[in-house]
Design a protein around this motif. Structure first.
Motif, PDB file in Angstrom:
ATOM      1  N   ASP A   1       0.806  -1.219   0.000  1.00 32.82           N
ATOM      2  CA  ASP A   1       0.000   0.000   0.000  1.00 32.82           C
ATOM      3  C   ASP A   1       0.841   1.271   0.000  1.00 32.82           C
ATOM      4  O   ASP A   1       0.785   2.072  -0.935  1.00 32.82           O
ATOM      5  CB  ASP A   1      -0.913  -0.040   1.239  1.00 32.82           C
TER       6      ASP A   1
ATOM      7  N   PHE B   1       2.052   3.693  -3.373  1.00 31.52           N
ATOM      8  CA  PHE B   1       1.343   4.972  -3.304  1.00 31.52           C
ATOM      9  C   PHE B   1       2.344   6.134  -3.311  1.00 31.52           C
ATOM     10  O   PHE B   1       2.203   7.107  -4.055  1.00 31.52           O
ATOM     11  CB  PHE B   1       0.486   5.002  -2.032  1.00 31.52           C
ATOM     12  N   THR B   2       3.380   6.000  -2.483  1.00 31.48           N
ATOM     13  CA  THR B   2       4.389   7.064  -2.379  1.00 31.48           C
ATOM     14  C   THR B   2       5.142   7.232  -3.698  1.00 31.48           C
ATOM     15  O   THR B   2       5.284   8.338  -4.216  1.00 31.48           O
ATOM     16  CB  THR B   2       5.376   6.760  -1.234  1.00 31.48           C
TER      17      THR B   2
ATOM     18  N   ASN C   1       2.956   8.695  -6.432  1.00 27.25           N
ATOM     19  CA  ASN C   1       2.745  10.136  -6.258  1.00 27.25           C
ATOM     20  C   ASN C   1       4.034  10.924  -6.473  1.00 27.25           C
ATOM     21  O   ASN C   1       3.994  12.049  -6.975  1.00 27.25           O
ATOM     22  CB  ASN C   1       2.172  10.431  -4.867  1.00 27.25           C
TER      23      ASN C   1
ATOM     24  N   TYR D   1      -8.282  -2.921  -3.931  1.00 26.30           N
ATOM     25  CA  TYR D   1      -9.116  -1.872  -3.330  1.00 26.30           C
ATOM     26  C   TYR D   1     -10.547  -1.970  -3.861  1.00 26.30           C
ATOM     27  O   TYR D   1     -10.783  -2.466  -4.979  1.00 26.30           O
ATOM     28  CB  TYR D   1      -8.547  -0.494  -3.676  1.00 26.30           C
TER      29      TYR D   1
ATOM     30  N   GLU E   1      -8.918   1.742   0.321  1.00 20.76           N
ATOM     31  CA  GLU E   1      -8.178   2.646  -0.575  1.00 20.76           C
ATOM     32  C   GLU E   1      -6.768   2.874  -0.061  1.00 20.76           C
ATOM     33  O   GLU E   1      -6.465   2.576   1.097  1.00 20.76           O
ATOM     34  CB  GLU E   1      -8.915   3.978  -0.707  1.00 20.76           C
ATOM     35  N   SER E   2      -5.935   3.449  -0.929  1.00 19.37           N
ATOM     36  CA  SER E   2      -4.539   3.709  -0.566  1.00 19.37           C
ATOM     37  C   SER E   2      -4.456   4.474   0.738  1.00 19.37           C
ATOM     38  O   SER E   2      -5.181   5.444   0.936  1.00 19.37           O
ATOM     39  CB  SER E   2      -3.853   4.544  -1.644  1.00 19.37           C
TER      40      SER E   2
ATOM     41  N   HIS F   1      -6.971  -2.185   2.960  1.00 19.84           N
ATOM     42  CA  HIS F   1      -6.732  -2.821   1.671  1.00 19.84           C
ATOM     43  C   HIS F   1      -6.738  -4.329   1.844  1.00 19.84           C
ATOM     44  O   HIS F   1      -6.533  -4.827   2.952  1.00 19.84           O
ATOM     45  CB  HIS F   1      -5.408  -2.356   1.051  1.00 19.84           C
TER      46      HIS F   1
ATOM     47  N   HIS G   1      -1.359   8.198 -10.801  1.00 22.21           N
ATOM     48  CA  HIS G   1      -1.316   8.964  -9.557  1.00 22.21           C
ATOM     49  C   HIS G   1      -1.363  10.458  -9.825  1.00 22.21           C
ATOM     50  O   HIS G   1      -1.109  10.900 -10.925  1.00 22.21           O
ATOM     51  CB  HIS G   1      -0.037   8.635  -8.781  1.00 22.21           C
TER      52      HIS G   1
ATOM     53  N   SER H   1      -6.770   8.309  -5.692  1.00 25.22           N
ATOM     54  CA  SER H   1      -5.462   8.012  -5.126  1.00 25.22           C
ATOM     55  C   SER H   1      -5.144   9.056  -4.096  1.00 25.22           C
ATOM     56  O   SER H   1      -4.143   9.084  -3.502  1.00 25.22           O
ATOM     57  CB  SER H   1      -4.397   7.985  -6.212  1.00 25.22           C
TER      58      SER H   1
END
Lengths: 197, 149
Positions: A65, A69-70, A73, B39, B94-95, B99, B138, B149
């Motif tokens: 996760d 995600f990091t 982004n 998700y 979600e992120s 999850h 993203h 996101s």
């Protein structure tokens, strides 16, 4: 007054811009010598910090996760930063796995998945601990469960290192791309002003 | 013939929960990732509390419910054994939050693949979910799967 009202409205209307995306350090932090590698034989050492901006993120590949995600982004944030700073000032993004036992065999592929120029490495525990401590970061391998699987706690923020090799700032979740890019551009202006004084 | 029809009407998964699942997606995993996430939004359309107690994923050795928790600067993943969903409530996976953690795929998932997930509830009911593998985008407001996101 009208201008102020418009400004306030803009702030209310864009909550993402109001979120703190980064923290500039009061004073630059010198980093020690370090060395990391990957399975392709590529290296990332303190010498690679010279003359370019670098963002260092710690994580692990079995991270479903937070790490994707990091990095996802950061990819968007770096693209945004490219619109605001000179090409040679766009930061190099480096992912360091704190879990070499599981990740060393294919660590190089991980960061590239998010951006072709992102790089990923791992290294000896001692090297990992050295850079973790120097950047005021954190990780901990948790106790394995009955299947042998273990989780890893780690810092959610990432470190921003200036072209003089010193730690200058931390970026924080949620890594909103526009606000993060804005923060990085401001950080670079502050840095250049400091150099010219 | 009547028997065949009767069989068709009996869902293969046994009892079906009064549950709806929206936008089940699996972000494409980076190469080498032995663990990745799914998700979705799970809504309880029943008039009683539902307890989600497990999940399984076809083609994966294991699947667990997890929650990311960021305290101070430290991100931790916590196993979630039971997730209560009140009548009329929707729970978003979600992120940065809940999850489904999918572990040890038999083969790497590719964009466009679907993964069969089974949600298991404490009353013995199950819900079959087909989650699509998508490339996450993203920084904007979603992915191809329209997942924020």
């Amino acid at each position: 007054m009208k201008k102020l009202a418009a400004l306030l409205l803009a702030l209310v209307a864009t909550p993402a811009a109001a979120q703190v995306q980064g923290v500039m350090l009061d004073a630059p932090v010198e980093l020690p010598d370090f060395g990391f590698t990957n399975e392709l034989g590529e290296e990332f050492t303190d010498k690679d910090l010279e003359d370019q901006w670098t963002i260092v993120m710690f994580g692990f590949l079995s991270c479903p996760d937070v790490c994707p995600f990091t990095l996802g982004n950061l990819e968007a944030a770096i693209s945004e930063t490219g619109l605001r700073v000179r090409p040679d000032n766009v930061p190099n993004v480096v992912f360091i796995s704190v879990d070499p036992e599981r990740d060393a065999a294919f660590v190089s592929e991980y960061a590239k998945f998010f951006h072709p120029e992102f790089e990923s490495f791992t290294g000896d525990r001692e090297q990992i601990d050295t850079l973790i401590e120097a950047t005021d970061s954190f990780y901990r391998l948790l106790k394995p469960d009955h299947t042998g699987h273990y989780e890893v706690q780690h810092s959610s923020s990432v470190s921003v290192i200036a072209p003089d090799g010193t730690l200058r700032a931390k970026l924080q979740p949620p890594f909103d791309p526009g606000a993060t890019a804005e923060f990085l551009a401001r950080l670079q202006i502050t840095y250049r002003k400091e150099l010219s004084n | 013939m009547r028997m065949a029809l009767a069989l068709l009407l009996v869902p293969a998964t046994g009892l079906v929960a009064d549950i709806t699942v929206d936008k089940p997606i699996i972000p494409l995993a980076p190469p080498g990732a032995m663990v990745h996430a799914a998700y979705m939004t799970i809504s309880n359309t029943d008039d009683v509390v539902k307890q989600l107690v497990g999940v399984s994923a076809e083609g994966y050795a294991m699947a667990h419910m997890h929650k990311t928790e960021v305290k101070g600067d430290v991100a931790t993943m916590l196993a979630v054994d039971v997730l209560e969903i009140a009548p009329g409530q929707s729970v978003v996976f979600e992120s940065g939050g809940l999850h489904l953690m999918l572990m040890h795929p038999e083969a790497p998932a590719r964009v466009g693949d679907t993964v069969a997930l089974t949600l298991e509830f404490s009353d013995g009911s199950t819900d079959a979910v087909s989650a699509k593998v998508v490339k996450m985008i993203h920084g904007g407001h979603g992915s191809q799967g329209d997942h924020g996101s």
